[in-house]
Design a protein around this motif. Structure first.
Motif, PDB file in Angstrom:
ATOM      1  N   LEU A  82       2.553 -13.271  11.296  1.00  0.00           N
ATOM      2  CA  LEU A  82       3.901 -12.997  10.798  1.00  0.00           C
ATOM      3  C   LEU A  82       3.930 -11.823   9.820  1.00  0.00           C
ATOM      4  CD1 LEU A  82       5.233 -16.649  10.301  1.00  0.00           C
ATOM      5  CD2 LEU A  82       5.880 -15.009  12.078  1.00  0.00           C
ATOM      6  N   LEU A  83       2.761 -11.365   9.368  1.00  0.00           N
ATOM      7  CA  LEU A  83       2.742 -10.138   8.558  1.00  0.00           C
ATOM      8  C   LEU A  83       3.089  -8.923   9.418  1.00  0.00           C
ATOM      9  CD1 LEU A  83      -0.363 -10.901   6.329  1.00  0.00           C
ATOM     10  CD2 LEU A  83       2.010 -10.671   5.572  1.00  0.00           C
ATOM     11  N   ASP A  84       2.615  -8.915  10.668  1.00  0.00           N
ATOM     12  CA  ASP A  84       3.075  -7.997  11.710  1.00  0.00           C
ATOM     13  C   ASP A  84       3.321  -6.559  11.232  1.00  0.00           C
ATOM     14  OD1 ASP A  84       3.832  -7.213  14.240  1.00  0.00           O
ATOM     15  OD2 ASP A  84       5.917  -7.820  13.966  1.00  0.00           O
ATOM     16  N   GLY A  85       2.264  -5.904  10.713  1.00  0.00           N
ATOM     17  CA  GLY A  85       2.385  -4.502  10.308  1.00  0.00           C
ATOM     18  C   GLY A  85       2.799  -4.295   8.868  1.00  0.00           C
ATOM     19  N   TYR A  86       3.012  -5.369   8.123  1.00  0.00           N
ATOM     20  CA  TYR A  86       3.482  -5.232   6.743  1.00  0.00           C
ATOM     21  C   TYR A  86       2.434  -4.553   5.866  1.00  0.00           C
ATOM     22  CZ  TYR A  86       4.696  -6.680   1.970  1.00  0.00           C
ATOM     23  OH  TYR A  86       4.969  -6.692   0.628  1.00  0.00           O
ATOM     24  N   LEU A  87       1.168  -4.945   6.001  1.00  0.00           N
ATOM     25  CA  LEU A  87       0.134  -4.341   5.163  1.00  0.00           C
ATOM     26  C   LEU A  87      -0.032  -2.859   5.467  1.00  0.00           C
ATOM     27  CD1 LEU A  87      -2.485  -7.235   5.226  1.00  0.00           C
ATOM     28  CD2 LEU A  87      -0.991  -6.553   3.341  1.00  0.00           C
ATOM     29  N   GLU A  88       0.099  -2.489   6.727  1.00  0.00           N
ATOM     30  CA  GLU A  88       0.050  -1.065   7.085  1.00  0.00           C
ATOM     31  C   GLU A  88       1.226  -0.315   6.449  1.00  0.00           C
ATOM     32  OE1 GLU A  88      -1.952  -3.271  10.520  1.00  0.00           O
ATOM     33  OE2 GLU A  88      -0.329  -3.582   9.075  1.00  0.00           O
ATOM     34  N   ASP A  89       2.406  -0.967   6.395  1.00  0.00           N
ATOM     35  CA  ASP A  89       3.571  -0.337   5.753  1.00  0.00           C
ATOM     36  C   ASP A  89       3.305  -0.103   4.272  1.00  0.00           C
ATOM     37  OD1 ASP A  89       4.955  -0.362   8.126  1.00  0.00           O
ATOM     38  OD2 ASP A  89       6.128  -2.161   7.655  1.00  0.00           O
ATOM     39  N   LEU A  90       2.711  -1.109   3.615  1.00  0.00           N
ATOM     40  CA  LEU A  90       2.405  -0.939   2.188  1.00  0.00           C
ATOM     41  C   LEU A  90       1.407   0.187   1.964  1.00  0.00           C
ATOM     42  CD1 LEU A  90       2.092  -4.549   0.666  1.00  0.00           C
ATOM     43  CD2 LEU A  90       4.061  -3.007   0.678  1.00  0.00           C
ATOM     44  N   ALA A  91       0.432   0.274   2.837  1.00  0.00           N
ATOM     45  CA  ALA A  91      -0.561   1.342   2.692  1.00  0.00           C
ATOM     46  C   ALA A  91       0.105   2.714   2.783  1.00  0.00           C
ATOM     47  CB  ALA A  91      -1.639   1.196   3.773  1.00  0.00           C
ATOM     48  N   GLU A  92       1.050   2.845   3.731  1.00  0.00           N
ATOM     49  CA  GLU A  92       1.738   4.135   3.895  1.00  0.00           C
ATOM     50  C   GLU A  92       2.612   4.443   2.693  1.00  0.00           C
ATOM     51  OE1 GLU A  92       4.836   6.321   6.985  1.00  0.00           O
ATOM     52  OE2 GLU A  92       3.754   4.509   7.603  1.00  0.00           O
ATOM     53  N   VAL A  93       3.335   3.440   2.186  1.00  0.00           N
ATOM     54  CA  VAL A  93       4.189   3.650   1.016  1.00  0.00           C
ATOM     55  C   VAL A  93       3.348   4.046  -0.193  1.00  0.00           C
ATOM     56  CG1 VAL A  93       5.704   2.479  -0.654  1.00  0.00           C
ATOM     57  CG2 VAL A  93       6.026   2.113   1.806  1.00  0.00           C
ATOM     58  N   SER A  94       2.172   3.448  -0.323  1.00  0.00           N
ATOM     59  CA  SER A  94       1.323   3.739  -1.487  1.00  0.00           C
ATOM     60  C   SER A  94       0.850   5.184  -1.509  1.00  0.00           C
ATOM     61  CB  SER A  94       0.122   2.792  -1.519  1.00  0.00           C
ATOM     62  OG  SER A  94      -0.831   3.127  -0.519  1.00  0.00           O
ATOM     63  N   THR A  95       0.747   5.811  -0.338  1.00  0.00           N
ATOM     64  CA  THR A  95       0.263   7.198  -0.294  1.00  0.00           C
ATOM     65  C   THR A  95       1.396   8.212  -0.266  1.00  0.00           C
ATOM     66  OG1 THR A  95       0.114   7.079   2.126  1.00  0.00           O
ATOM     67  CG2 THR A  95      -1.872   6.548   0.868  1.00  0.00           C
ATOM     68  N   THR A  96       2.529   7.864   0.362  1.00  0.00           N
ATOM     69  CA  THR A  96       3.635   8.829   0.512  1.00  0.00           C
ATOM     70  C   THR A  96       4.741   8.617  -0.495  1.00  0.00           C
ATOM     71  OG1 THR A  96       4.880   7.469   2.093  1.00  0.00           O
ATOM     72  CG2 THR A  96       3.163   8.930   2.984  1.00  0.00           C
ATOM     73  N   GLY A  97       4.891   7.380  -0.971  1.00  0.00           N
ATOM     74  CA  GLY A  97       6.006   7.072  -1.870  1.00  0.00           C
ATOM     75  C   GLY A  97       7.328   6.913  -1.146  1.00  0.00           C
ATOM     76  N   VAL A  98       7.326   7.106   0.172  1.00  0.00           N
ATOM     77  CA  VAL A  98       8.561   6.993   0.959  1.00  0.00           C
ATOM     78  C   VAL A  98       8.822   5.521   1.289  1.00  0.00           C
ATOM     79  CG1 VAL A  98       9.716   7.644   3.100  1.00  0.00           C
ATOM     80  CG2 VAL A  98       8.201   9.287   1.932  1.00  0.00           C
TER      81      VAL A  98
END
Length: 385
Positions: free
Chosen positions: A21-37
């Protein structure tokens, strides 16, 4: 960052909520942490869909939120943006972006979850309404027994139906229907009783074996309605099989109609006790002929037929005792005897003669059932249900 390991650990911390049910959530956090978007509409839609999927799987909303917050906490130290941040200010900026993303992701999850729950409730209500209509209209009888189990109702044996009519329509999900249903299930300790509404009536469908159900239903209706409300209960006779409910329901409605026409006392009116009136109504043309032939002359009385008809009704109801009749009508005994004499003069029928009195009594009942004299009698050959 080992996404699979983090998801598994978060799942364990959330009492086994599926890590999928996390279904890509951790990958989203990783991207936000580097881009700030922040998460865009597509990613929020994905969280919304996950929330709906969790609701369909029976996962609690609290468990789902625990999974996401736990995953966020576990991922924070190893997010690429955090690991690369130089200095406290950089960590603060990354933290604001990551935790804002977590906040809006959880909000989208909750919205999807609650929307799915509302849809499930509406769908269940629709299924229930369709089942109730089929049950009480006698449609799709071959499928009713199987569908009934979904609502805790068993149609293999005999079923009895009670129906309440109040001054205004009783609606499904309203205060009265909810209170009666809840109290009835608590009192009887069983889910085998269905409380619903149909055509503005509050309806109770119960197995014949639960003989206490109708009386308890009446008690709970009285408690929910209050002492000042005007209402009546009609009780059908028990009938077997899936088609038994519609037959009992029709009898309950007929009992209500007869009780209202005759203004019968008391809240509960049993179809089994009113069979004689149904027999009279079965040939309404003949009943109208009797009323017209016996009582029509009463229209010539001063004040019309009403007072004399009321006196006859009270006289028969009192066992043909003039003093009791006078007490019920709040008039003097001489008034009663005078009116009975006028009836005899106008109709040729004496209330105290066994044969003539019987004809008068049946005619008076017929007049009340047909609404005479306020309503014109049916034309010859026109039958009334």
């Amino acid at each position: 960052m080992d996404v699979a390991d983090l998801a598994a650990r978060a799942s364990r911390d959330a009492s086994g909520v599926p890590p999928e049910l996390l279904d890509g959530y951790l990958e989203d956090l990783a991207e936000v942490s580097t881009t700030g978007v922040q998460l865009g509409p597509d990613r929020l839609r994905a969280r919304h869909d996950v929330g709906a999927r969790a609701a369909a799987q029976g996962v609690s909303l609290r468990g789902l939120v625990d999974l996401y917050l736990g995953a966020t906490r576990l991922a924070w130290p190893v997010l690429p943006g955090v690991r690369r941040a130089a200095g406290a200010e950089a960590v603060r900026v990354v933290g604001e972006a990551v935790f804002r993303a977590a906040d809006i992701a959880v909000t989208a999850l909750a919205e999807g979850y609650e929307e799915a729950q509302r849809w499930a409730v509406r769908r269940e209500e629709s299924f229930r309404r369709e089942f109730v209509d089929d049950l009480l209209d006698g449609r799709n009888l071959a499928e009713l027994a199987e569908r009934a189990e979904r609502f805790g109702l068993r149609l293999a044996g005999s079923t009895v139906v009670a129906a309440v009519r109040a001054a205004g329509p009783i609606v499904d999900g309203g205060d009265v229907s909810r209170r009666v249903e809840t109290a009835l299930h608590l009192r009887l300790g069983s889910r085998d009783v269905l409380v619903t509404t149909k055509d503005g009536l509050l309806v109770c469908v119960a197995p014949e074996a639960m003989g206490e159900a109708p009386d308890e239903f009446v008690r709970q209706v009285a408690a929910a309605m209050g002492s000042d409300a005007a209402w009546r209960v009609g009780l059908g006779r028990p009938h077997p099989g899936p088609g038994g409910a519609v037959r009992s329901f029709e009898q309950a409605r007929h009992a209500l109609d007869i009780a209202e026409r005759l203004d019968l006392p008391g809240p509960l009116h049993k179809a089994a006790d009113l069979l004689v009136y149904r027999v009279l109504l079965r040939d309404s043309a003949a009943l109208a002929d009797l009323v017209g032939a016996v009582l029509e002359p009463l229209r010539r009385a001063r004040g019309g037929a009403g007072p004399l008809l009321d006196t006859l009704d009270a006289y028969f109801a009192s066992g043909r005792v003039a003093t009791a009749c006078a007490r019920d009508l709040h008039v003097g005994v001489r008034t009663v005897t005078y009116r009975l004499q006028r009836v005899r003069e106008l109709t040729g029928h004496s209330a105290d003669d066994p044969r003539q009195g019987f004809a008068l009594q049946v005619a008076v009942l017929g007049a009340k059932l047909l609404g005479w004299p306020a309503t014109a009698l049916p034309s010859p050959g026109k039958h009334q249900a």
